[in-house]
Design a protein around this motif. Structure first.
Motif, PDB file in Angstrom:
ATOM      1  N   GLY A 196       0.795  -1.213   0.000  1.00  0.00           N
ATOM      2  CA  GLY A 196       0.000   0.000   0.000  1.00  0.00           C
ATOM      3  C   GLY A 196       0.826   1.260   0.000  1.00  0.00           C
ATOM      4  O   GLY A 196       0.287   2.357  -0.135  1.00  0.00           O
ATOM      5  N   SER A 197       2.163   1.122   0.150  1.00  0.00           N
ATOM      6  CA  SER A 197       2.959   2.340   0.302  1.00  0.00           C
ATOM      7  C   SER A 197       4.221   2.376  -0.550  1.00  0.00           C
ATOM      8  O   SER A 197       4.519   3.407  -1.145  1.00  0.00           O
ATOM      9  N   THR A 198       4.974   1.262  -0.661  1.00  0.00           N
ATOM     10  CA  THR A 198       6.348   1.356  -1.167  1.00  0.00           C
ATOM     11  C   THR A 198       6.652   0.304  -2.222  1.00  0.00           C
ATOM     12  O   THR A 198       6.531  -0.893  -1.966  1.00  0.00           O
ATOM     13  N   ASP A 199       7.062   0.762  -3.404  1.00  0.00           N
ATOM     14  CA  ASP A 199       7.564  -0.113  -4.469  1.00  0.00           C
ATOM     15  C   ASP A 199       9.089  -0.147  -4.406  1.00  0.00           C
ATOM     16  O   ASP A 199       9.723   0.757  -3.855  1.00  0.00           O
ATOM     17  N   GLU A 200       9.694  -1.171  -5.037  1.00  0.00           N
ATOM     18  CA  GLU A 200      11.116  -1.407  -4.841  1.00  0.00           C
ATOM     19  C   GLU A 200      11.854  -1.729  -6.131  1.00  0.00           C
ATOM     20  O   GLU A 200      11.295  -2.323  -7.050  1.00  0.00           O
TER      21      GLU A 200
ATOM     22  N   GLY B  50      20.034 -16.558  -2.277  1.00  0.00           N
ATOM     23  CA  GLY B  50      19.749 -16.863  -0.887  1.00  0.00           C
ATOM     24  C   GLY B  50      19.294 -15.695  -0.053  1.00  0.00           C
ATOM     25  O   GLY B  50      18.963 -15.871   1.129  1.00  0.00           O
ATOM     26  N   ALA B  51      19.249 -14.489  -0.616  1.00  0.00           N
ATOM     27  CA  ALA B  51      18.886 -13.308   0.171  1.00  0.00           C
ATOM     28  C   ALA B  51      17.385 -13.274   0.436  1.00  0.00           C
ATOM     29  O   ALA B  51      16.575 -13.731  -0.361  1.00  0.00           O
ATOM     30  N   ASN B  52      17.029 -12.692   1.583  1.00  0.00           N
ATOM     31  CA  ASN B  52      15.650 -12.534   2.026  1.00  0.00           C
ATOM     32  C   ASN B  52      15.279 -11.060   1.877  1.00  0.00           C
ATOM     33  O   ASN B  52      15.875 -10.201   2.530  1.00  0.00           O
ATOM     34  N   TYR B  53      14.271 -10.760   1.044  1.00  0.00           N
ATOM     35  CA  TYR B  53      13.922  -9.372   0.751  1.00  0.00           C
ATOM     36  C   TYR B  53      12.758  -8.851   1.598  1.00  0.00           C
ATOM     37  O   TYR B  53      12.205  -7.802   1.305  1.00  0.00           O
ATOM     38  N   GLY B  54      12.415  -9.609   2.676  1.00  0.00           N
ATOM     39  CA  GLY B  54      11.680  -8.998   3.769  1.00  0.00           C
ATOM     40  C   GLY B  54      10.183  -9.152   3.824  1.00  0.00           C
ATOM     41  O   GLY B  54       9.604  -9.003   4.890  1.00  0.00           O
ATOM     42  N   TRP B  55       9.512  -9.374   2.686  1.00  0.00           N
ATOM     43  CA  TRP B  55       8.057  -9.435   2.723  1.00  0.00           C
ATOM     44  C   TRP B  55       7.606 -10.732   3.415  1.00  0.00           C
ATOM     45  O   TRP B  55       8.208 -11.775   3.181  1.00  0.00           O
TER      46      TRP B  55
ATOM     47  N   GLY C 200       9.494  -2.078   1.662  1.00  0.00           N
ATOM     48  CA  GLY C 200      10.514  -1.042   1.551  1.00  0.00           C
ATOM     49  C   GLY C 200      11.648  -1.309   2.522  1.00  0.00           C
ATOM     50  O   GLY C 200      11.986  -2.454   2.828  1.00  0.00           O
ATOM     51  N   ASN C 201      12.253  -0.248   3.039  1.00  0.00           N
ATOM     52  CA  ASN C 201      13.398  -0.384   3.935  1.00  0.00           C
ATOM     53  C   ASN C 201      12.955  -0.804   5.330  1.00  0.00           C
ATOM     54  O   ASN C 201      11.896  -0.412   5.811  1.00  0.00           O
ATOM     55  N   CYS C 202      13.806  -1.614   5.980  1.00  0.00           N
ATOM     56  CA  CYS C 202      13.562  -1.978   7.372  1.00  0.00           C
ATOM     57  C   CYS C 202      14.894  -2.325   8.009  1.00  0.00           C
ATOM     58  O   CYS C 202      15.917  -2.444   7.330  1.00  0.00           O
ATOM     59  N   ASN C 203      14.867  -2.508   9.310  1.00  0.00           N
ATOM     60  CA  ASN C 203      16.091  -2.783  10.055  1.00  0.00           C
ATOM     61  C   ASN C 203      16.036  -4.142  10.729  1.00  0.00           C
ATOM     62  O   ASN C 203      16.476  -4.311  11.861  1.00  0.00           O
ATOM     63  N   VAL C 204      15.495  -5.132  10.027  1.00  0.00           N
ATOM     64  CA  VAL C 204      15.376  -6.481  10.569  1.00  0.00           C
ATOM     65  C   VAL C 204      16.599  -7.293  10.144  1.00  0.00           C
ATOM     66  O   VAL C 204      16.914  -7.378   8.952  1.00  0.00           O
TER      67      VAL C 204
ATOM     68  N   PRO D  99      15.912  -2.743  -0.273  1.00  0.00           N
ATOM     69  CA  PRO D  99      15.968  -2.381  -1.690  1.00  0.00           C
ATOM     70  C   PRO D  99      17.002  -1.301  -1.951  1.00  0.00           C
ATOM     71  O   PRO D  99      17.410  -0.567  -1.039  1.00  0.00           O
ATOM     72  N   LYS D 100      17.408  -1.191  -3.207  1.00  0.00           N
ATOM     73  CA  LYS D 100      18.347  -0.138  -3.600  1.00  0.00           C
ATOM     74  C   LYS D 100      17.641   1.184  -3.853  1.00  0.00           C
ATOM     75  O   LYS D 100      18.219   2.245  -3.663  1.00  0.00           O
ATOM     76  N   LYS D 101      16.384   1.133  -4.286  1.00  0.00           N
ATOM     77  CA  LYS D 101      15.579   2.340  -4.472  1.00  0.00           C
ATOM     78  C   LYS D 101      14.134   2.012  -4.147  1.00  0.00           C
ATOM     79  O   LYS D 101      13.680   0.876  -4.337  1.00  0.00           O
ATOM     80  N   THR D 102      13.397   3.019  -3.675  1.00  0.00           N
ATOM     81  CA  THR D 102      11.974   2.852  -3.389  1.00  0.00           C
ATOM     82  C   THR D 102      11.195   4.027  -3.959  1.00  0.00           C
ATOM     83  O   THR D 102      11.734   5.118  -4.177  1.00  0.00           O
TER      84      THR D 102
END
Length: 689
Positions: free
Chosen positions: A565-569, A576-581, A586-590, A596-599
């Motif tokens: 509803g807010s952020t595209d990436e 093997g990377a985990n992109y968070g969803w 968008g960006n997070c600190n988990v 992402p490189k851009k949002t």
């Protein structure tokens, strides 16, 4: 709850028969974040080897076992341990075999369920000592009722010492039924009340999600959740395209209800604000300009401003202010700006005076789109596209299921209709397209499409004239009206990559054994490519709805992804990377999740296809109705710049022209979110300076 019954078996052995009785959790604690997200915890059941059928002896001479002993099988090929499990319902489960192998020699075994080998010659490597116990884990499918789980040695050394089998309770994989008869019961200028016929579920419906244009707009919870919802805070004189989805505690989501299109009425206020005055410009750069104006007045109150560029809306619903810096403009380009005011009744003022600005010269590095020409028109939702060796391209139409050949001079020829494709009355249908790197010798082309059971990756033969030889390569990708992913492309390594959406079930994106919410990497027969990080088809995970795939000059993979509803990436994809969803949008600190490189905001992007020309990413935007240019510097993405805002409508696919500083750009104005109707889409060619 688990009931265990011991019954006599042949040859003096005992067979453990277990029946699972399903339990549902109520009033789950908010202190457990996994349960708070509506996930159901699986309860593992242990089956001791001494209570199964052991082709050997039950020994207790090595410590560390559980129960009363362990199975020491005969030293022979086929020496086996077998358990019988009665499952209350069919489902996929995780099983774990606890064993010890005090030698340095592997003792592989076939693991079968109901006579079918599900893991051939599974490794049971040395554990260093007979008193050191470890586990081998895999996923299997059980049927409702009695199941035989068997472990049989494949070498003359026999099996390792087998202590026990642990089996998770079958997970709930059945989605609720579709909510029916979605309708409005009240429509006001700022609110809409919906009602629908409830979903049903094998365990129980726990929530309903409300979608607007495929993005989550609200939810209803409860036990059971009511089949009604009043949406508030809406805009007058605005059209909403609404659907409802049923959801259960395991995160399974139904297909969408029927769609209702609702236009909120105007308020009683019909007096528009006065026009903003004295519009002026300052601080002009190659990508931005500051605009200033004097405030409008209104009988009720000004609620915001819209900025227009070249007579088309560029920035909408700015809060009341008297200045704004417009960014992401094209370099060395002339813009004519004006401003209009809005009030609470959605009344719009006359335009301010117009100011004309030319942005500064081309930024360093070039890569600026210049001239645009029409290659072909008369299309209906062209989606996948790929080049043939002769310089022509193949294109898929999402809703007609047709594949066409299109030459660079614009000659369009029907190749054929892809079989086994179905629509979802949303974003499914005939999607991605790829041409085999060895097409000259094998004539293979690949498609990703929605089928009766889910989404598939399939192979066909295209001999230069027609399609034949349909072969399904990958199934088991869940589908939904929305979030199907769908892009496929060959990477520099010669393997086929595919984007898979989460099918509106975010929990699948974090499940590395699910194909949904992933980017896959496969061989041309559909099997997992060698070197994949989890020894399956999954290359990266934690995705919501990725749709763009492209590689830069160094072979790095980039992908665009639609937000919720807010952020595209825009993401740089590493194995093997985990992109968070769904934890992050968008960006997070988990810890362990990749940013992402851009949002962008979803209103400015909602991206689909991308391609890379001279190390610049060009990203097509659907809702944003613009093309984004993002220069790359190694693993970093530079400042994005928007082009063709509201000029060509909804943009779907970007396809670099081989050997040229140019790309093809396709529109999607004929879909349910567009306004053009069948045949309104075009293929453009964009030259890059």
């Amino acid at each position: 709850m688990t009931h265990r019954t011991l019954t006599a078996a042949s040859a003096g052995f005992l067979v453990l028969s277990t029946t699972w009785v399903g339990c549902t959790a109520a009033n789950q604690s908010d202190e457990d974040p996994s349960l708070a997200r509506g996930e159901v915890a699986n309860l593992a059941t242990d089956y001791e080897a001494e209570n199964g059928v052991c082709q050997g002896t039950i020994d207790s001479n090595h410590s560390g076992y559980s129960g009363t002993g362990f199975c020491n099988t005969d030293n022979a090929v086929g020496a086996a341990v077998e358990w019988t499990v009665n499952a209350a319902a069919a489902g996929n489960v995780a099983i774990s075999v606890r064993y010890a192998n005090g030698t340095t020699v592997d003792r592989p075994a076939d693991i079968s369920v109901n006579g079918t080998v599900v893991a051939a010659a599974k490794s049971f490597a040395g554990t260093g000592a007979w008193t050191t116990w470890t586990n081998v884990t895999l996923n299997v499918g059980l049927v409702a009722g009695s199941n035989k789980v068997r472990l049989a040695a494949t070498t003359a050394n026999g099996a390792a010492n087998i202590d026990r089998l642990s089996v998770d309770a079958p997970s709930d994989t059945q989605a609720p039924t579709i909510p029916q008869n979605l309708r409005t019961t009240d429509v006001q200028s700022k609110s809409i009340t919906l009602a629908w016929d409830p979903s049903t579920d094998n365990v129980g419906v726990t929530a309903y999600d409300i979608g607007n244009d495929g993005q989550k707009f609200g939810e209803v919870t409860g036990n059971p959740p009511p089949a009604t919802k009043t949406l508030t805070g809406l805009r007058p004189k605005t059209t909403y395209r609404l659907t409802v989805f049923g959801r259960d505690a395991a995160g399974n989501v139904s297909q969408a209800s029927n769609q209702v299109n609702v236009t909120t009425p105007p308020t009683s206020d019909t007096t528009p604000p006065t026009a903003p005055g004295n519009l002026s410009s300052s601080d002009v750069t190659n990508t931005s300009v500051k605009l200033s104006w004097t405030a409008s007045t209104d009988n009720v109150g000004v609620t915001g401003y819209d900025i227009y560029a070249n007579n088309a809306p560029l920035i909408q619903d700015l809060p009341p202010s008297t200045s704004y810096t417009v960014t992401n403009l094209a370099a060395n380009t002339e813009y004519s700006f004006s401003v209009r005011a809005k009030d609470d009744g959605n009344n719009v003022s006359n335009a301010s005076n117009t100011v004309t600005v030319r942005t500064a010269n081309v930024p360093p590095g070039g890569g600026v789109p210049t001239s645009v020409s029409t290659v072909s028109s008369g299309w209906s939702i062209p989606w996948g596209a790929a080049w043939l060796p002769d310089g022509s391209a193949l294109l898929n139409e999402r809703e007609t299921f047709n594949m066409y050949k299109l030459t660079q001079s614009g000659t369009k020829t029907l190749v054929g209709k892809v079989p086994n494709v179905v629509t979802t009355n949303g974003e499914g249908g005939l999607l991605g397209l790829a041409v085999d790197p060895n097409w000259n010798s094998n004539h293979y082309v690949y498609v990703m499409h929605t089928a009766s059971e889910g989404n598939r990756i399939a192979r066909l033969t295209y001999d230069g004239n027609s399609l034949s030889g349909y072969t399904s390569l990958v199934q088991g990708i869940a589908k939904n009206n929305f979030h199907n992913g769908g892009r496929i492309a060959f990477g520099p390594d010669g393997f086929l990559y595919a984007t898979c959406g989460d099918a509106r079930n975010g929990s699948l994106a974090q499940d590395k054994n699910s194909l949904n919410g992933k980017i896959l990497r496969i061989k041309t027969d559909g099997s997992a490519a060698p070197g994949n990080p989890f020894n399956n088809r999954v290359y990266s995970y934690g995705h919501r709805n990725p749709q763009g795939l492209a590689w830069d000059s160094a072979g790095r993979l980039w992908s665009s992804e639609l937000g919720d509803g807010s952020t595209d990436e825009l993401n740089l994809i590493t194995p093997g990377a985990n992109y968070g969803w769904p934890t992050c949008e968008g960006n997070c600190n988990v810890s362990g999740m990749t940013n992402p490189k851009k949002t962008w905001s979803t209103s400015q992007a909602s991206p689909s296809g991308i391609d890379i020309v001279n190390n610049v990413v060009y990203m097509a935007s659907l809702r944003g109705q613009r093309l984004w240019r993002i220069p790359l510097d190694g693993t970093n993405a530079g400042t994005p710049t928007a082009y063709y805002v509201n000029t060509y409508g909804r943009l779907r696919t970007v396809l670099k022209v081989p050997g040229q500083s140019a790309f093809w750009l396709t529109t999607t104005n004929a879909d349910f979110n567009g306004s053009g109707g069948a045949g309104s889409d075009k293929v453009y060619k964009v030259l890059v300076q």
